[in-house]
Design an enzyme around this catalytic site. Sequence first.
Site, short mmCIF file in Angstrom:
data_model
loop_
_atom_site.label_atom_id
_atom_site.label_comp_id
_atom_site.label_asym_id
_atom_site.label_seq_id
_atom_site.Cartn_x
_atom_site.Cartn_y
_atom_site.Cartn_z
N TRP A 125 0.81 -1.22 0.00
CA TRP A 125 0.00 0.00 0.00
C TRP A 125 0.84 1.26 0.00
CZ3 TRP A 125 -2.79 2.83 4.37
CH2 TRP A 125 -2.10 2.77 5.58
N ASN A 162 2.59 -8.51 1.42
CA ASN A 162 2.95 -7.33 2.21
C ASN A 162 4.14 -6.61 1.57
OD1 ASN A 162 3.16 -6.86 5.78
ND2 ASN A 162 4.08 -5.59 4.23
N ARG A 243 6.22 -13.31 13.72
CA ARG A 243 6.73 -12.76 12.46
C ARG A 243 8.26 -12.83 12.46
NH1 ARG A 243 5.13 -6.95 12.94
NH2 ARG A 243 5.35 -7.53 15.13
N PRO A 244 8.88 -13.35 11.41
CA PRO A 244 10.34 -13.38 11.36
C PRO A 244 10.98 -12.02 11.53
CG PRO A 244 9.44 -14.84 9.70
CD PRO A 244 8.27 -14.09 10.29
N GLY A 275 -1.56 -2.75 7.62
CA GLY A 275 -0.66 -1.61 7.47
C GLY A 275 -0.59 -0.76 8.73
N ASP A 277 0.31 -1.20 11.88
CA ASP A 277 0.97 -2.03 12.88
C ASP A 277 1.93 -1.16 13.71
OD1 ASP A 277 2.21 -1.83 10.35
OD2 ASP A 277 3.30 -3.70 10.60
N GLU A 461 9.17 8.74 7.95
CA GLU A 461 8.08 7.78 7.77
C GLU A 461 6.80 8.29 8.42
OE1 GLU A 461 7.16 3.09 8.92
OE2 GLU A 461 8.56 4.28 10.12
N GLU A 476 7.85 -0.54 17.05
CA GLU A 476 8.86 -1.58 17.24
C GLU A 476 10.26 -1.18 16.79
OE1 GLU A 476 6.10 -5.53 16.53
OE2 GLU A 476 6.96 -4.54 14.79
#
Length: 497
Positions: A125, A162, A243-244, A275, A277, A461, A476
């Site tokens: 997205w 993703n 999640r890795p 999106g 998160d 961002e 995170e």
Amino acid sequence: MPQQKKFYIENFASLYTAVQLQEIFPDSKFFVDCYTETEPASIIEAYESQKDGLGFDLKKFVTTNFILPAEENNHYSSVNKNIEQHLQELWDVLTRKPGKEAGTLIPLPYPYIVPGGRFREIYYWDSYFTMLGLQVSKRFHSIRNMVDNFAYLIDNIGFIPNGNRTYYLGRSQPPFFSLMIDVLAEHDNDLLLTYQPQLEKEYAFWMDGDKELSAATPSHRRVVLLPDGNVLNRYWDDFNTPRPEAYIEDIHVAEKSNRAKENVYRHIRAAAESGWDFSSRWFKDGDKMESIQTTDLIPVDLNCLLLHSEQLLLKMYTLKKETTPSQLFENKIQRRIKAIQKYCWNEKNGFYFDYNHIENKQSNLLSLAAVYPLFFSLADEKQAMQVAGIIENKFLNPGGLITTPYNTGQQWDAPNGWAPLQWMTYKGLMDYGFHSLANQIKQNWLKNNEKVYNETGKMMEKYNVTDITIGAGGGEYPNQDGFGWTNGVFLKLRSEL
């Protein structure tokens, strides 16, 4: 077309787990972006034989056996460049050419633009909002390349993940592919029908299992059967493991939740598909991530996006004079509109909310997802007026719009604002005639972007919109600079008269 054996970091099993649990790198994503030309079995064999030896250094073992992700174009400097020059030059800095993919990176046939920072791959997205800036910059060839890459992923994987990493193959992101086609069609309307097969395939991915739903099995993957017989969508992930790219973080959340860990991991992954998160929007208690309940919710924004996919497919079928699918999609569209209004609109509060299909009630948490019905012209005039009033009173701040009015420490909550939601809100309000409010949002956001750029030489961002003297935080990982969608939205808003 690209040829590369798929590289799954999880195949390194005990080594992968040890690296993530011991946190030898400050960011969980760093190791899963490493790669090696050696077969996993031989590396695991070496690890198992050495790990208990005296003086064994795990980080040294990794750096010896893996190639670490490199930062590309790190020679670039924005010194003595105004923001316009910086943004135009940054398109080339953020462009990656095919043929250099390795490790978990899924190869693509055409050049593509990455967000920047730790995000070394495309994101689904994000790319739509990046395209808005490319449109202003008249880089139509770049837009076409990116859309063709997404079409390639749909053809070869069955959906748009993703990002183009093997560790993202369990989920997608908000389905903006139909809007990307619209952007291309604005430049060349003859391209409109080019991507019909891929749009149909992506739509089928999101609707998978809808025909098999019943009272006994009311949900499957991304579809949910509601009490009145309508089907709406939710976010999902086909895996229920950490999640890795955020392994240790997910384990910590699951341990604090006192719930089945597999369920918590699924909710976390589903929120990553959204999106957002992470955000209070997904939390049962509106505060703590360990209460996350993403798959229990029918998100208003997701269903508006799928409505647009249905509308574009109808337009394609109509242009091709395909009567049967046209009639089918006319019905689908009307049913989805009515269902969104029924389950997500709250007449008393004058706002759109997500709907909890497990508890059969609306969420009471405010979020900017409520602007999607305005962006897609789904709201009536009265609804739009009520939504606009709450946006002005609850979300508007000196630096732009907060995503939610709740300060939880999560990055998709206050005090942070994000470029895509500034654009969606601005455009939705403009379309309904709320020009003064829309322009105030635009001015506040652009000034915030410009202030940070003048102080740091970077586009971020996300931004702190409540106190523009402080940088954005939460989440995170540290705030990233680059930054694809911020650049795109800045240029698009700046071009709006």
